[in-house]
Design a protein around this motif. Structure first.
Motif, PDB file in Angstrom:
ATOM      1  N   GLY A 338      53.332  16.509  25.030  1.00  0.00           N
ATOM      2  CA  GLY A 338      54.465  16.001  24.278  1.00  0.00           C
ATOM      3  C   GLY A 338      55.070  14.727  24.811  1.00  0.00           C
ATOM      4  N   TRP A 339      54.522  14.182  25.905  1.00  0.00           N
ATOM      5  CA  TRP A 339      55.027  12.927  26.458  1.00  0.00           C
ATOM      6  C   TRP A 339      54.137  11.785  26.003  1.00  0.00           C
ATOM      7  N   ASP A 340      54.756  10.765  25.434  1.00  0.00           N
ATOM      8  CA  ASP A 340      54.055   9.614  24.864  1.00  0.00           C
ATOM      9  C   ASP A 340      54.572   8.349  25.554  1.00  0.00           C
ATOM     10  N   PRO A 341      53.925   7.914  26.648  1.00  0.00           N
ATOM     11  CA  PRO A 341      54.397   6.716  27.369  1.00  0.00           C
ATOM     12  C   PRO A 341      53.994   5.431  26.656  1.00  0.00           C
ATOM     13  N   CYS A 342      54.558   5.241  25.468  1.00  0.00           N
ATOM     14  CA  CYS A 342      54.205   4.075  24.656  1.00  0.00           C
ATOM     15  C   CYS A 342      54.812   2.787  25.193  1.00  0.00           C
ATOM     16  N   GLY A 343      55.771   2.904  26.125  1.00  0.00           N
ATOM     17  CA  GLY A 343      56.474   1.732  26.634  1.00  0.00           C
ATOM     18  C   GLY A 343      57.670   1.389  25.769  1.00  0.00           C
ATOM     19  N   VAL A 344      58.672   0.800  26.392  1.00  0.00           N
ATOM     20  CA  VAL A 344      59.887   0.393  25.681  1.00  0.00           C
ATOM     21  C   VAL A 344      60.199  -1.053  26.045  1.00  0.00           C
ATOM     22  N   LEU A 345      60.407  -1.875  25.026  1.00  0.00           N
ATOM     23  CA  LEU A 345      60.789  -3.272  25.214  1.00  0.00           C
ATOM     24  C   LEU A 345      62.278  -3.406  24.913  1.00  0.00           C
ATOM     25  N   VAL A 346      63.060  -3.704  25.940  1.00  0.00           N
ATOM     26  CA  VAL A 346      64.492  -3.952  25.768  1.00  0.00           C
ATOM     27  C   VAL A 346      64.654  -5.415  25.386  1.00  0.00           C
ATOM     28  N   LEU A 374      59.614 -10.680  30.062  1.00  0.00           N
ATOM     29  CA  LEU A 374      58.703 -11.412  29.191  1.00  0.00           C
ATOM     30  C   LEU A 374      59.452 -12.462  28.381  1.00  0.00           C
ATOM     31  N   ASP A 375      58.839 -13.642  28.234  1.00  0.00           N
ATOM     32  CA  ASP A 375      59.426 -14.624  27.332  1.00  0.00           C
ATOM     33  C   ASP A 375      59.128 -14.214  25.886  1.00  0.00           C
ATOM     34  N   ARG A 376      59.612 -15.016  24.947  1.00  0.00           N
ATOM     35  CA  ARG A 376      59.501 -14.630  23.528  1.00  0.00           C
ATOM     36  C   ARG A 376      58.051 -14.404  23.113  1.00  0.00           C
ATOM     37  N   ALA A 377      57.171 -15.302  23.508  1.00  0.00           N
ATOM     38  CA  ALA A 377      55.763 -15.175  23.108  1.00  0.00           C
ATOM     39  C   ALA A 377      55.127 -13.941  23.740  1.00  0.00           C
ATOM     40  N   GLN A 378      55.408 -13.718  25.033  1.00  0.00           N
ATOM     41  CA  GLN A 378      54.841 -12.557  25.717  1.00  0.00           C
ATOM     42  C   GLN A 378      55.389 -11.255  25.138  1.00  0.00           C
ATOM     43  N   ALA A 379      56.699 -11.245  24.831  1.00  0.00           N
ATOM     44  CA  ALA A 379      57.313 -10.053  24.252  1.00  0.00           C
ATOM     45  C   ALA A 379      56.699  -9.740  22.896  1.00  0.00           C
ATOM     46  N   SER A 380      56.449 -10.777  22.093  1.00  0.00           N
ATOM     47  CA  SER A 380      55.833 -10.578  20.781  1.00  0.00           C
ATOM     48  C   SER A 380      54.435  -9.995  20.923  1.00  0.00           C
ATOM     49  N   LEU A 381      53.688 -10.500  21.887  1.00  0.00           N
ATOM     50  CA  LEU A 381      52.338  -9.989  22.116  1.00  0.00           C
ATOM     51  C   LEU A 381      52.379  -8.526  22.551  1.00  0.00           C
ATOM     52  N   GLN A 382      53.322  -8.201  23.413  1.00  0.00           N
ATOM     53  CA  GLN A 382      53.442  -6.824  23.892  1.00  0.00           C
ATOM     54  C   GLN A 382      53.826  -5.876  22.758  1.00  0.00           C
ATOM     55  N   PRO A 390      63.377 -13.007  24.232  1.00  0.00           N
ATOM     56  CA  PRO A 390      62.621 -12.425  25.331  1.00  0.00           C
ATOM     57  C   PRO A 390      62.947 -10.939  25.464  1.00  0.00           C
ATOM     58  N   GLY A 391      62.273 -10.268  26.397  1.00  0.00           N
ATOM     59  CA  GLY A 391      62.525  -8.841  26.578  1.00  0.00           C
ATOM     60  C   GLY A 391      62.117  -8.363  27.962  1.00  0.00           C
ATOM     61  N   LEU A 392      62.633  -7.202  28.328  1.00  0.00           N
ATOM     62  CA  LEU A 392      62.258  -6.532  29.570  1.00  0.00           C
ATOM     63  C   LEU A 392      61.437  -5.308  29.175  1.00  0.00           C
ATOM     64  N   PHE A 393      60.185  -5.275  29.597  1.00  0.00           N
ATOM     65  CA  PHE A 393      59.277  -4.208  29.176  1.00  0.00           C
ATOM     66  C   PHE A 393      59.127  -3.171  30.277  1.00  0.00           C
ATOM     67  N   TYR A 394      59.429  -1.914  29.912  1.00  0.00           N
ATOM     68  CA  TYR A 394      59.244  -0.777  30.811  1.00  0.00           C
ATOM     69  C   TYR A 394      57.968  -0.042  30.382  1.00  0.00           C
ATOM     70  N   ASP A 479      53.279  -0.901   5.960  1.00  0.00           N
ATOM     71  CA  ASP A 479      52.136  -1.611   6.545  1.00  0.00           C
ATOM     72  C   ASP A 479      52.590  -2.492   7.704  1.00  0.00           C
ATOM     73  N   ALA A 480      53.721  -3.169   7.524  1.00  0.00           N
ATOM     74  CA  ALA A 480      54.225  -4.039   8.593  1.00  0.00           C
ATOM     75  C   ALA A 480      54.608  -3.223   9.816  1.00  0.00           C
ATOM     76  N   GLY A 481      55.217  -2.063   9.595  1.00  0.00           N
ATOM     77  CA  GLY A 481      55.670  -1.241  10.714  1.00  0.00           C
ATOM     78  C   GLY A 481      54.548  -0.678  11.545  1.00  0.00           C
ATOM     79  N   HIS A 482      53.373  -0.477  10.953  1.00  0.00           N
ATOM     80  CA  HIS A 482      52.228   0.064  11.698  1.00  0.00           C
ATOM     81  C   HIS A 482      51.779  -0.865  12.819  1.00  0.00           C
ATOM     82  N   ALA A 483      52.159  -2.136  12.747  1.00  0.00           N
ATOM     83  CA  ALA A 483      51.742  -3.093  13.778  1.00  0.00           C
ATOM     84  C   ALA A 483      52.515  -2.918  15.085  1.00  0.00           C
ATOM     85  N   LEU A 484      53.665  -2.241  15.046  1.00  0.00           N
ATOM     86  CA  LEU A 484      54.502  -2.095  16.238  1.00  0.00           C
ATOM     87  C   LEU A 484      53.811  -1.197  17.263  1.00  0.00           C
TER      88      LEU A 484
END
Length: 655
Positions: A338-346, A374-382, A390-394, A479-484
């Motif tokens: 039941g644990w899904d470590p998908c990561g969280v981008l703040v 992460l800068d904006r481009a890196q955050a988008s890729l993540q 930008p974002g902080l990725f856990y 369809d757009a949401g599936h990309a997240l």
């Protein structure tokens, strides 16, 4: 503990390997274990030197503490002996302090010298924590073993340790190589924590060490050492006496025998109650759980919970508690389904948030320190979608299937589906009464874990708890949401698609606008609120609120300082008298007791409840705490009365 990292890479101890593939610390110019036979050395010095296994024979609980975890050899040897001679239903606590930790692979490589230790070494490798400053509690329930590994400088760690130690392994590098480990401040804490009659063993027979230990109340004996080392020291802590020893033993620890604590009642079947059940069952205890609507009926019953750290920009006991709680929670969740470590981008949407993240990353104990800025481009890729900040990725954060976990942790525990409205003290303990005033059960210890329901008990009405309504929206995937690819967090959050839907949340409403149904009815306007709270560039990921949206609403319980409640509930009359007493000088100690509370979790219950429950049970049984003492008292209910007293409002506060 220091704010900078104790370790910056796995070689912080300047680890080297000799021709026999044995580890050597270039930093200290010393070996980790004897070249003749490290395991035989450990058995002779630490196990036989402390009179093991005879010392734990017939005991339900035994605690070993060690200075210098090193490769984990002493731990593995002690566990091997414990498994061979374990008392029935026995629990071994092993506490170890390490300033320069090896990583899991390095420990396992060193331990491969002894194939007989391989099963224990493999289990240790699988649960070994990241080398982050602070205390890490690791459970081996099948063995009846709990390892508390504290990363930090020995003196600082020991000064914050709360508990009683039956046997000490004084290890680490030799006094001539690492004098900091053997200074008087460290040995004073060793003496403070040792039980009267407790044992100690060490490989060194250095005169300065022997004199310091003798001055601190230990009866010292030189005995034959191992191999080419002529002497070593074994010692016994003399019974406490007046003078210096009394000050070293000032922090009293209440001991309750598990075998004599048969009746423990838990009121509430959410994550708080389930965490308490699990902590007690790990100790062989069988509590009874009371919840009128059954487990998961309250705020903990959403389909998923987002488990992500709190990002504190400063250093405080509260910030450290939240960081420790996050580390502990994800370690526990990772052991089951039941644990899904998908990561969280703040998402860091302005300069202030970016500065805050940078400050948080400056503390090695903060989860942010191991996150990725992460800068904006890196955050988008993540994230897999275009972002505008930008974002902080856990990477370690993620989604938890809540009901699966709660039912798993409660397991075969007796659940009584009765609402408890009153807890009444009796000569033998407590009676739990239902809404009709009938006795639903009796207990020696009662732990209130009923979320917003904690406010209804007479003993807790003075505690400032506020109901907060939270509604999460379950949104059909587009369809757009599936990309997240990961969860996104701002003042709300959006999960990646799971089971064909996003989780979008959540409201945080303290004002009752609709009456009696406020706590559970799903409102269309709250769906709209969750949607409108999304950053504009994310709204294309979901459709506008419509009939296909569903959701769930429940009441959370929050404290004014947003710190959970975990501690004993003091008698109100006694509390008032203590503050009225001029001799108290406005200070009251944090009490122990048999009526406890775990609540006020707010929106971070799945982060804080597992560690808070482990701490409550450790306090109840007089075990070593899983966090430093300053962290462990942050959630005590007495804090609110103490603050009221400082502001000359104690009479008004307690009524």
């Amino acid at each position: 503990m220091p704010d900078r990292p104790i370790v910056e890479d796995p070689m912080s101890a300047d680890l080297a390997w000799n021709e026999d593939d044995a580890p050597f610390s270039s930093r200290f110019g010393d070996i980790y274990f004897s070249a003749e036979d490290g395991l035989a050395e450990t058995r002779h010095i630490f196990l036989e030197g402390n009179g093991l296994p005879a010392a734990w024979a017939g005991k339900t609980d035994f605690t070993i503490a060690e200075t210098g975890f090193g490769t984990g050899l002493n731990f593995c040897a002690a566990v091997q002996l414990w498994l061979e001679t374990r008392p029935r239903d026995g629990l071994l606590h092993y506490v170890s302090i390490e300033g320069f930790p090896l990583n899991a692979d390095e420990c396992f490589r060193a331990l491969k010298h002894w194939p007989e230790l391989e099963p224990i070494a493999k289990a240790l490798r699988g649960r070994y924590p990241e080398p982050v400053p602070g205390m890490h509690r690791i459970h081996f329930p099948d063995w009846g073993v709990v390892l508390t590994l504290a990363i930090g400088e020995a003196g600082a760690v020991l000064s914050g340790l709360h508990g009683r130690i039956d046997a000490w392994f004084l290890d680490g590098f030799a006094p001539s190589k690492n004098p900091e480990m053997w200074r008087e401040e460290v040995l004073s804490e060793v003496a403070r924590l040792a039980v009267p009659g407790g044992s100690l063993a060490t490989f060194t027979a250095a005169g300065a060490v022997r004199r310091s230990l003798a001055a601190l109340g230990f009866e010292i004996h030189k005995v034959p050492g191992f191999g080419r080392k002529r002497d070593m020291v074994v010692a016994r802590k003399a019974p406490d006496s007046l003078g210096r020893q009394a000050t070293l033993s000032a922090r009293a620890v209440t001991i309750r025998e598990r075998s004599r604590l048969d009746r423990v009642a838990i009121v509430g079947g959410g994550i708080a109650g389930a965490s308490l059940v699990r902590a007690l069952r790990r100790r062989g205890m069988d509590p009874v759980l009371y919840d009128g609507a059954g487990p998961c009926s309250g705020a903990s019953g959403n389909a998923y919970a987002l488990v992500t750290p709190r990002m504190d920009a400063g250093d405080s006991a509260v910030a450290r508690f939240f960081a420790a709680a996050y580390r502990y929670a994800i370690a526990q969740y990772g052991e089951g389904d039941g644990w899904d470590p998908c990561g969280v981008l703040v998402m860091l949407e302005d300069e202030e948030a970016l500065v805050r993240a940078g400050k948080a990353q400056g503390f090695a104990w903060q989860p942010a320190a191991s996150g990725s800025l992460l800068d904006r481009a890196q955050a988008s890729l993540q994230a897999g979608i275009d972002l505008e900040c930008p974002g902080l990725f856990y990477r370690s954060a993620g989604l938890l299937q809540t009901t699966h976990l709660i039912h798993d942790w409660i397991g075969p525990t007796t659940v009584i589906e009765t609402d408890i409205d009153r807890v009444s003290r009796t000569e033998r303990g407590y009676s739990l009464l239902d809404s009709n005033g009938d006795i639903a059960g009796e207990a020696d210890v009662v732990i209130l874990a009923a979320g917003d329901g904690n406010r209804r008990f007479a003993d807790t009405r003075w505690i400032p708890l506020t109901p907060v309504r939270g509604q999460v929206s379950e949104v059909p995937a587009t369809d757009a949401g599936h990309a997240l690819k990961c969860a996104l967090s701002w003042s709300g959050y959006l999960s990646p698609v799971r089971d064909g839907r996003h989780m979008l949340g959540a409201t945080n409403d303290r004002n009752n606008k609709i009456g009696d149904d406020w706590g559970w009815v799903v409102l269309e306007e709250d769906h709209r609120h969750n949607h409108e709270n999304m950053p504009d560039y994310l709204t294309h990921l979901v459709d506008e609120p419509n009939a296909s949206w569903s959701g769930r609403a429940r009441l959370r319980s929050a404290t004014p300082d947003r710190v959970p409640l975990f501690g004993a509930v003091p008698d109100v009359a006694g509390l008032a008298n203590a503050f009225r007493n001029p001799a108290g000088r406005g200070y009251i100690t944090f009490p122990d007791g048999d009526l406890l509370i775990l609540g006020g979790l707010g929106s971070r219950g799945f982060v804080t409840a597992p560690l808070a429950a482990e701490l409550l049970v450790a306090r109840l049984l007089g075990e070593v705490w899983p966090v430093e003492e300053s962290l462990g008292i942050t959630g005590d209910p007495v804090r609110f009365a103490s603050r009221a007293h400082r502001h000359a409002r104690i009479e008004e506060f307690l009524g």
